[in-house]
Scaffold this motif. Sequence first.
Motif, PDB file in Angstrom:
ATOM      1  N   HIS A 364       0.897  -1.083   0.032  1.00 58.06           N
ATOM      2  CA  HIS A 364       0.087   0.023   0.242  1.00 58.06           C
ATOM      3  C   HIS A 364       0.835   1.404  -0.053  1.00 58.06           C
ATOM      4  CE1 HIS A 364       0.808  -0.335   4.377  1.00 58.06           C
ATOM      5  NE2 HIS A 364       0.778   0.797   4.247  1.00 58.06           N
ATOM      6  N   GLY A 365       0.359   2.289  -0.452  1.00 51.09           N
ATOM      7  CA  GLY A 365       1.100   3.482  -0.684  1.00 51.09           C
ATOM      8  C   GLY A 365       0.127   4.582  -0.958  1.00 51.09           C
ATOM      9  N   ASN A 366       0.813   5.638  -1.769  1.00 52.67           N
ATOM     10  CA  ASN A 366       0.010   6.616  -2.157  1.00 52.67           C
ATOM     11  C   ASN A 366       0.638   7.299  -3.772  1.00 52.67           C
ATOM     12  OD1 ASN A 366       1.948   9.039  -1.663  1.00 52.67           O
ATOM     13  ND2 ASN A 366       1.771   7.909   0.395  1.00 52.67           N
ATOM     14  N   TYR A 367      -0.197   8.209  -4.467  1.00 51.75           N
ATOM     15  CA  TYR A 367       0.185   8.493  -5.747  1.00 51.75           C
ATOM     16  C   TYR A 367      -0.040   9.926  -5.981  1.00 51.75           C
ATOM     17  CZ  TYR A 367      -4.629   8.846  -7.323  1.00 51.75           C
ATOM     18  OH  TYR A 367      -5.926   9.392  -7.409  1.00 51.75           O
ATOM     19  N   LYS A 368       0.614  10.528  -6.709  1.00 54.69           N
ATOM     20  CA  LYS A 368       0.441  11.842  -7.221  1.00 54.69           C
ATOM     21  C   LYS A 368       0.465  12.124  -8.942  1.00 54.69           C
ATOM     22  CE  LYS A 368       2.439  14.073  -2.938  1.00 54.69           C
ATOM     23  NZ  LYS A 368       1.146  14.703  -2.522  1.00 54.69           N
ATOM     24  N   LEU A 369      -0.491  12.746  -9.174  1.00 50.60           N
ATOM     25  CA  LEU A 369      -0.452  12.887 -10.704  1.00 50.60           C
ATOM     26  C   LEU A 369      -0.242  14.189 -11.067  1.00 50.60           C
ATOM     27  CD1 LEU A 369      -1.220  11.423 -13.561  1.00 50.60           C
ATOM     28  CD2 LEU A 369      -3.360  12.023 -12.976  1.00 50.60           C
ATOM     29  N   PHE A 370       0.729  14.593 -11.931  1.00 52.01           N
ATOM     30  CA  PHE A 370       1.136  16.009 -12.413  1.00 52.01           C
ATOM     31  C   PHE A 370       0.764  16.163 -13.793  1.00 52.01           C
ATOM     32  CE2 PHE A 370       3.915  14.559  -8.909  1.00 52.01           C
ATOM     33  CZ  PHE A 370       4.042  15.797  -8.156  1.00 52.01           C
ATOM     34  N   LEU A 376       0.500  19.998  -9.501  1.00 53.79           N
ATOM     35  CA  LEU A 376      -0.283  18.671  -9.166  1.00 53.79           C
ATOM     36  C   LEU A 376      -1.570  18.793  -9.620  1.00 53.79           C
ATOM     37  CD1 LEU A 376      -0.168  16.062  -7.455  1.00 53.79           C
ATOM     38  CD2 LEU A 376      -0.528  17.671  -5.125  1.00 53.79           C
ATOM     39  N   ILE A 377      -2.472  17.805 -10.004  1.00 59.79           N
ATOM     40  CA  ILE A 377      -3.806  17.886 -10.249  1.00 59.79           C
ATOM     41  C   ILE A 377      -4.526  16.614  -9.480  1.00 59.79           C
ATOM     42  CG2 ILE A 377      -3.475  18.885 -12.491  1.00 59.79           C
ATOM     43  CD1 ILE A 377      -3.806  16.052 -13.828  1.00 59.79           C
ATOM     44  N   GLN A 378      -4.033  15.541  -9.032  1.00 58.48           N
ATOM     45  CA  GLN A 378      -4.787  14.701  -8.384  1.00 58.48           C
ATOM     46  C   GLN A 378      -3.711  13.701  -7.558  1.00 58.48           C
ATOM     47  OE1 GLN A 378      -7.334  12.500 -11.132  1.00 58.48           O
ATOM     48  NE2 GLN A 378      -7.011  10.597 -10.063  1.00 58.48           N
ATOM     49  N   SER A 379      -4.152  13.317  -6.379  1.00 54.96           N
ATOM     50  CA  SER A 379      -3.394  12.486  -5.369  1.00 54.96           C
ATOM     51  C   SER A 379      -4.460  11.769  -4.520  1.00 54.96           C
ATOM     52  CB  SER A 379      -2.645  13.252  -4.487  1.00 54.96           C
ATOM     53  OG  SER A 379      -3.499  14.149  -3.864  1.00 54.96           O
ATOM     54  N   LEU A 389      -7.620   4.351 -11.140  1.00 59.54           N
ATOM     55  CA  LEU A 389      -7.518   5.938 -11.280  1.00 59.54           C
ATOM     56  C   LEU A 389      -8.544   6.559 -12.397  1.00 59.54           C
ATOM     57  CD1 LEU A 389      -3.576   6.595 -10.929  1.00 59.54           C
ATOM     58  CD2 LEU A 389      -5.434   6.126  -8.966  1.00 59.54           C
ATOM     59  N   ASN A 390      -9.392   7.291 -11.831  1.00 65.54           N
ATOM     60  CA  ASN A 390     -10.547   7.677 -12.760  1.00 65.54           C
ATOM     61  C   ASN A 390      -9.729   8.846 -13.444  1.00 65.54           C
ATOM     62  OD1 ASN A 390     -12.632   8.905 -14.334  1.00 65.54           O
ATOM     63  ND2 ASN A 390     -14.107   8.382 -12.869  1.00 65.54           N
ATOM     64  N   ILE A 391      -9.608   9.113 -14.746  1.00 63.23           N
ATOM     65  CA  ILE A 391      -8.878  10.123 -15.475  1.00 63.23           C
ATOM     66  C   ILE A 391      -9.941  10.822 -16.541  1.00 63.23           C
ATOM     67  CG2 ILE A 391      -6.654   9.766 -14.862  1.00 63.23           C
ATOM     68  CD1 ILE A 391      -7.911   8.483 -18.285  1.00 63.23           C
ATOM     69  N   ASN A 392     -11.136  10.287 -16.834  1.00 62.46           N
ATOM     70  CA  ASN A 392     -11.987  10.842 -17.820  1.00 62.46           C
ATOM     71  C   ASN A 392     -12.298  12.357 -17.656  1.00 62.46           C
ATOM     72  OD1 ASN A 392     -13.669  10.972 -15.774  1.00 62.46           O
ATOM     73  ND2 ASN A 392     -15.304   9.417 -16.520  1.00 62.46           N
ATOM     74  N   GLN A 398      -0.007  14.362 -21.756  1.00 61.56           N
ATOM     75  CA  GLN A 398       0.838  13.719 -21.157  1.00 61.56           C
ATOM     76  C   GLN A 398       1.089  14.133 -19.725  1.00 61.56           C
ATOM     77  OE1 GLN A 398       4.734  14.305 -23.312  1.00 61.56           O
ATOM     78  NE2 GLN A 398       3.958  13.555 -25.281  1.00 61.56           N
ATOM     79  N   TYR A 399       1.072  13.027 -18.853  1.00 60.85           N
ATOM     80  CA  TYR A 399       1.001  13.466 -17.542  1.00 60.85           C
ATOM     81  C   TYR A 399       2.024  12.516 -16.728  1.00 60.85           C
ATOM     82  CZ  TYR A 399      -3.462  15.341 -18.677  1.00 60.85           C
ATOM     83  OH  TYR A 399      -4.712  16.427 -19.048  1.00 60.85           O
ATOM     84  N   LEU A 400       2.296  12.943 -15.702  1.00 58.51           N
ATOM     85  CA  LEU A 400       3.286  12.355 -14.844  1.00 58.51           C
ATOM     86  C   LEU A 400       2.886  11.524 -13.582  1.00 58.51           C
ATOM     87  CD1 LEU A 400       6.474  11.520 -15.043  1.00 58.51           C
ATOM     88  CD2 LEU A 400       6.712  13.854 -13.744  1.00 58.51           C
ATOM     89  N   LEU A 401       2.968  10.209 -13.351  1.00 56.05           N
ATOM     90  CA  LEU A 401       2.391   9.593 -12.173  1.00 56.05           C
ATOM     91  C   LEU A 401       3.716   9.270 -11.152  1.00 56.05           C
ATOM     92  CD1 LEU A 401      -0.053   8.466 -10.715  1.00 56.05           C
ATOM     93  CD2 LEU A 401       0.534   6.356 -11.983  1.00 56.05           C
ATOM     94  N   HIS A 402       3.488   9.896 -10.108  1.00 60.63           N
ATOM     95  CA  HIS A 402       4.497   9.560  -8.993  1.00 60.63           C
ATOM     96  C   HIS A 402       3.877   8.509  -7.926  1.00 60.63           C
ATOM     97  CE1 HIS A 402       7.443  13.248  -9.249  1.00 60.63           C
ATOM     98  NE2 HIS A 402       7.369  12.406 -10.427  1.00 60.63           N
ATOM     99  N   ILE A 403       4.394   7.332  -7.756  1.00 64.11           N
ATOM    100  CA  ILE A 403       3.909   6.359  -6.662  1.00 64.11           C
ATOM    101  C   ILE A 403       4.938   5.977  -5.712  1.00 64.11           C
ATOM    102  CG2 ILE A 403       3.405   3.998  -6.533  1.00 64.11           C
ATOM    103  CD1 ILE A 403       2.382   4.101  -9.588  1.00 64.11           C
ATOM    104  N   PHE A 404       4.610   5.993  -4.434  1.00 63.80           N
ATOM    105  CA  PHE A 404       5.340   5.870  -3.452  1.00 63.80           C
ATOM    106  C   PHE A 404       4.746   4.736  -2.506  1.00 63.80           C
ATOM    107  CE2 PHE A 404       5.302  10.352  -4.262  1.00 63.80           C
ATOM    108  CZ  PHE A 404       6.667  10.680  -4.537  1.00 63.80           C
ATOM    109  N   THR A 405       5.643   3.665  -2.369  1.00 61.83           N
ATOM    110  CA  THR A 405       5.158   2.385  -1.611  1.00 61.83           C
ATOM    111  C   THR A 405       6.332   1.904  -0.795  1.00 61.83           C
ATOM    112  OG1 THR A 405       5.641   0.751  -3.115  1.00 61.83           O
ATOM    113  CG2 THR A 405       3.673   1.676  -3.147  1.00 61.83           C
TER     114      THR A 405
END
Length: 417
Positions: A364-370, A376-379, A389-392, A398-405
């Motif tokens: 488990h962890g968290n994410y941030k979408l840039f 930052l637009i979503q976390s 992840l709902n992105i509709n 082009q987006y950047l996804l950071h994931i921390f676990t």
Amino acid sequence: MKNNLFLLLIILVSTQVNAQNIMNENIDVKVCFTANHTWVSDLGFYLLAPGGDTIAPGNHGVVQLLPSVSNWGPNAEFSGWTGTPFSVLGCSEDDENTTCQNGNDLVDLCFTSTLTASDPSQTLCVCDTQTPLTGDYASVEAWDSIFGYPLIAPWGIAIADCEQMDYGELIAFSIEFTLPNGGVIQYEMTGGTSSSSFPIYDQHCSLDSATRIYMMPDSLVDLHVDLSTQSPIPENTTQAFATLDLFNETDVIIPFYTIDSVEMISYEIIGNSCETNYLIHQGEGVNNQSFNVNYDMPSELLDIIDFQLSINWTNTNSGANMILDVNHLIGNLSAITNNNIKSSEVKVYPNPITTEAFVEVLHHGNYKLFAPNGSLIQSGALEQGKNILNINHLPSGQYLLHIFTEGQFFQRQLIVK
């Protein structure tokens, strides 16, 4: 360290050509010919856009580089004249519709859009020029007759021989497009042997019957595409190099079809290697193909790393070759090199995506979408296993996804269609 991770930015994640892959007024063109011929005044030279084999000179899709001097004007014996006034050559009126330059050839005779079309001081006056004909000249007709055509597609040339009782052969030719960012797309046929030179048809003044050659995968033509956009390389930049060799027409690239971009989808540093995933976009109606490349990473990384990739495509049946050179700049890689990144711990799919993305993690962890501009637009939180992840609601881009676990950091690029 974690605070620094939030500052990771992709400086350039995709080498795009998009609008640049269509011929326009910002792209320079150069067409060169080398040939043997007994009367060079009899020859007419033309550039043919994709599909231009059915288009008559004087219409959109064909550039009249230099129609035949010996068949120029209303009194010409054959049908090679297209209405262009002879005065654009700056020649004596006595040279119109006459033969000259017996027994001479042409070597690297080039026509370029960097010179003003139809300018008598920059066009070629064949009868008054030293032979063999060589050098750079302006075209007789403006280049806007080929605007709107894709640059990576079957382009061709034509040579019309408007008189009889002579002979010759085309030895070599090239077509070069120079992009505003410095990239180059070049088609080149080099010959000199019976298998790679082409006869110039005697007394074939009409483009329908002239010598016409299109650069297709089954011909002995090289295509070199340099899509690099990063110039100059910033200071404090480390370079990494990789090559990808492809063989036969069915592998990844559909040869000689419009290439919109070569895009870096994701990357992971594992020890001294960086595993990257690329996507080749090849226009509407073509399935975009992905491929993986491993870069050997330098022992010490500076602030920015420049990934230099050379893709070599070869048709083993015909010998045709296509080379694409692309580069991508990514910043602050040194901030994550000490993390124990393992590709099996995170899965993000599909990519590109339209409505939702699936993220699978071992812990488990968290994410941030840039957003593409770095905001930052979503976390949110991530549970062990599969997450949605709902992105509709996001526009295409082009987006950047950071994931921390579990103390691990992962980075992925998401393409939203």
